[in-house]
Write a protein that holds these residues in place. Structure first.
Motif, PDB file in Angstrom:
ATOM      1  N   CYS A   1       9.331   4.308  -4.512  1.00  0.00           N
ATOM      2  CA  CYS A   1       9.325   2.855  -4.296  1.00  0.00           C
ATOM      3  C   CYS A   1       8.981   2.510  -2.849  1.00  0.00           C
ATOM      4  O   CYS A   1       8.214   1.567  -2.586  1.00  0.00           O
ATOM      5  CB  CYS A   1      10.685   2.255  -4.660  1.00  0.00           C
ATOM      6  SG  CYS A   1      11.061   2.262  -6.422  1.00  0.00           S
ATOM      7  N   SER A   2       9.538   3.262  -1.898  1.00  0.00           N
ATOM      8  CA  SER A   2       9.292   2.973  -0.482  1.00  0.00           C
ATOM      9  C   SER A   2       7.829   3.150  -0.116  1.00  0.00           C
ATOM     10  O   SER A   2       7.262   2.346   0.630  1.00  0.00           O
ATOM     11  CB  SER A   2      10.161   3.881   0.396  1.00  0.00           C
ATOM     12  OG  SER A   2      11.520   3.604   0.213  1.00  0.00           O
ATOM     13  N   ILE A   3       7.216   4.210  -0.634  1.00  0.00           N
ATOM     14  CA  ILE A   3       5.809   4.459  -0.312  1.00  0.00           C
ATOM     15  C   ILE A   3       4.913   3.393  -0.939  1.00  0.00           C
ATOM     16  O   ILE A   3       4.001   2.876  -0.282  1.00  0.00           O
ATOM     17  CB  ILE A   3       5.397   5.871  -0.763  1.00  0.00           C
ATOM     18  CG1 ILE A   3       5.991   6.901   0.199  1.00  0.00           C
ATOM     19  CG2 ILE A   3       3.885   6.016  -0.820  1.00  0.00           C
ATOM     20  CD1 ILE A   3       5.651   8.329  -0.103  1.00  0.00           C
ATOM     21  N   VAL A   4       5.186   3.053  -2.188  1.00  0.00           N
ATOM     22  CA  VAL A   4       4.393   1.997  -2.834  1.00  0.00           C
ATOM     23  C   VAL A   4       4.502   0.689  -2.048  1.00  0.00           C
ATOM     24  O   VAL A   4       3.494   0.051  -1.727  1.00  0.00           O
ATOM     25  CB  VAL A   4       4.848   1.778  -4.294  1.00  0.00           C
ATOM     26  CG1 VAL A   4       4.162   0.548  -4.884  1.00  0.00           C
ATOM     27  CG2 VAL A   4       4.529   2.999  -5.141  1.00  0.00           C
ATOM     28  N   VAL A   5       5.720   0.286  -1.712  1.00  0.00           N
ATOM     29  CA  VAL A   5       5.938  -0.962  -0.980  1.00  0.00           C
ATOM     30  C   VAL A   5       5.345  -0.882   0.426  1.00  0.00           C
ATOM     31  O   VAL A   5       4.724  -1.836   0.913  1.00  0.00           O
ATOM     32  CB  VAL A   5       7.449  -1.281  -0.912  1.00  0.00           C
ATOM     33  CG1 VAL A   5       7.714  -2.462   0.027  1.00  0.00           C
ATOM     34  CG2 VAL A   5       7.981  -1.588  -2.299  1.00  0.00           C
ATOM     35  N   GLY A   6       5.523   0.289   1.079  1.00  0.00           N
ATOM     36  CA  GLY A   6       5.001   0.436   2.435  1.00  0.00           C
ATOM     37  C   GLY A   6       3.490   0.330   2.500  1.00  0.00           C
ATOM     38  O   GLY A   6       2.940  -0.361   3.358  1.00  0.00           O
ATOM     39  N   VAL A   7       2.805   0.999   1.580  1.00  0.00           N
ATOM     40  CA  VAL A   7       1.335   0.952   1.568  1.00  0.00           C
ATOM     41  C   VAL A   7       0.846  -0.429   1.144  1.00  0.00           C
ATOM     42  O   VAL A   7      -0.095  -0.982   1.728  1.00  0.00           O
ATOM     43  CB  VAL A   7       0.768   2.037   0.630  1.00  0.00           C
ATOM     44  CG1 VAL A   7      -0.741   1.899   0.496  1.00  0.00           C
ATOM     45  CG2 VAL A   7       1.125   3.427   1.144  1.00  0.00           C
ATOM     46  N   ALA A   8       1.492  -1.009   0.130  1.00  0.00           N
ATOM     47  CA  ALA A   8       1.071  -2.334  -0.349  1.00  0.00           C
ATOM     48  C   ALA A   8       1.262  -3.415   0.708  1.00  0.00           C
ATOM     49  O   ALA A   8       0.534  -4.405   0.732  1.00  0.00           O
ATOM     50  CB  ALA A   8       1.857  -2.701  -1.613  1.00  0.00           C
ATOM     51  N   SER A   9       2.227  -3.220   1.606  1.00  0.00           N
ATOM     52  CA  SER A   9       2.531  -4.251   2.601  1.00  0.00           C
ATOM     53  C   SER A   9       1.532  -4.306   3.740  1.00  0.00           C
ATOM     54  O   SER A   9       1.550  -5.243   4.534  1.00  0.00           O
ATOM     55  CB  SER A   9       3.931  -4.015   3.177  1.00  0.00           C
ATOM     56  OG  SER A   9       3.956  -2.833   3.958  1.00  0.00           O
TER      57      SER A   9
END
Length: 431
Positions: free
Chosen positions: A68-76
């Motif tokens: 979840c952190s990687i998905v959110v981090g890259v998407a942000s």
């Protein structure tokens, strides 16, 4: 009296748990001779159950938290398209410095060998990843079945899958608002779960330390001190050799002038142990050095999310510490896997205290190291977390200065002290 206990921070409780576990372990080692009380009741049951449950709770968090952190981090970081060249340069420098940090840590720990003498080979069962060629290492990063990788905790394919989803969410932001929101809420849930699990850390650390030192005695103390020395040496090299060198090579600016003005931010980061809380002060101080707020308002928050050089150094030293303690010889491909995993883990590491210990599980799992060693070093992590946070925010600032200089958004007269920027010209963050 109860209020005084409530005021003690979690990091200090973990430190207390470590010290008490160390003392209890030594008492059992030297003075308790009854095998029923020492071995059967305490070591094989109370301490084993307490330590193992805590380790399993941390392992439970790793896959969903990191994904979840990687998905959110890259998407942000979709704003890169608006900032263009600045965004690409920023991310490239951040990833480069993180790769250098983890490499330095592996080299230092390989020379000093902090884990030697701990002799924990019989205390846990390792699941070392089978040695494979560089080609196979690269090929196996791509998941055959991402759901299977998530279920089995195969972290490198999980990272790649998460990065790809993040990129797509960033590209299709308007069309995928619901999915993006789902991952953001999932990330929030996992961070809250991490906070809950970490409340049990003092008990878990106490049990792990007591169990370990009941068998090792004083001979286990020196490896821990050597581990601390490795991390601090790596942080010092990163902060005062690597960063200034990169700064001089890419800007020709005087790093001493930077550190003289930035030292107050480093002290604040040290005391707070959180990169996120340091963002406003970091941006303000860079503005006083002549850095454009247009640049720092993008690079500093981004750095607090993906640039975790201090954390990478801790993870590199911890990997070598564990491998040496358990008598495991990590090959070249395993070390390269550690570098890649630690760099990718920095994207998914939130800028809050001690969360790097959770992603350290991911790094250990990538090469099959026993995660029990994390409980041993967790007790001293609060102190090291303060130092590595100071390094993290320094790296953010140095990168911002470089990007600002190369994009001609740095007032050189202000940086060199030939001109003072007026207070009213600084757009204070949050005001």
């Amino acid at each position: 009296m109860l209020d005084k206990f409530k005021k003690i921070s979690l990091g200090n409780w973990i430190l207390i748990g470590m010290i008490l576990g160390f003392i209890v372990g030594l008492i059992l080692n030297f003075w308790v001779k009854d095998p029923f009380i020492k071995d059967i009741v305490l070591i094989d049951n109370v301490f084993y159950i307490g330590g193992t449950v805590f380790i399993k709770l941390m392992k439970m968090l790793v896959v969903p938290l990191v994904f979840c952190s990687i998905v959110v981090g890259v998407a942000s970081i979709s704003d890169i398209r608006k900032i263009g060249k600045i965004g690409g340069t920023t991310i490239l420098i951040y990833l480069l410095t993180t790769a250098l940090a983890i490499t330095i840590a592996l080299l230092i720990a390989g020379i000093i060998k902090p884990g030697e003498g701990l002799n924990m080979a019989g205390l846990a069962q390792a699941n070392l990843t089978t040695a494979q060629s560089m080609a196979d290492t690269v090929i196996n990063i791509i998941p055959d079945n991402p759901i299977n990788s998530l279920a089995s905790g195969d972290m490198l394919p999980v990272i790649i899958f998460g990065v790809l989803i993040g990129i797509i969410l960033a590209k299709l932001r308007e069309e995928t608002k619901t999915v993006n929101k789902l991952f953001e809420e999932g990330n929030t849930i996992m961070m809250e779960m991490t906070s809950i699990v970490m409340k049990f850390a003092p008990i878990g650390v106490f049990c792990l330390m007591a169990k370990t030192f009941a068998g090792l005695g004083f001979e286990g103390l020196m490896p821990l001190l050597k581990y601390i020395g490795c991390v601090l040496l790596g942080l010092a090299i990163q902060a005062f050799i690597v960063y200034p060198s990169i700064m001089v090579i890419l800007t020709r600016l005087n790093p001493i002038k930077f550190f003289k003005r930035f030292i107050s931010v480093m002290f604040f980061a040290f005391s707070s142990s959180t990169s996120n809380a340091t963002i406003p002060l970091n941006m303000e101080k860079l503005s006083e050095m002549g850095v454009s707020r247009d640049v720092s308002s993008f690079t500093i928050p981004l750095g607090a999310t993906i640039n975790m050089d201090g954390t990478a150094i801790m993870q590199g030293c911890a990997v070598m510490f564990a491998a040496q303690a358990y008598g495991i010889d990590l090959g070249t491909s395993a070390l390269i896997t550690v570098v890649f995993t630690a760099v990718m883990a920095s994207v998914g590491t939130a800028g809050v205290p001690s969360v790097g210990l959770i992603t350290l599980n991911m790094v250990f799992n990538s090469v099959g190291l026993p995660v029990d060693a994390i409980g041993i070093i967790m007790g001293i992590d609060h102190l090291l977390d303060m130092f590595r946070t100071a390094v993290n925010v320094t790296g953010d600032a140095i990168c911002t200065l470089i990007v600002s200089f190369r994009s001609k958004a740095l007032d050189l007269d202000v940086f060199n002290g030939k001109k003072e920027i007026k207070k009213e010209e600084i757009d204070y963050f949050g005001n």
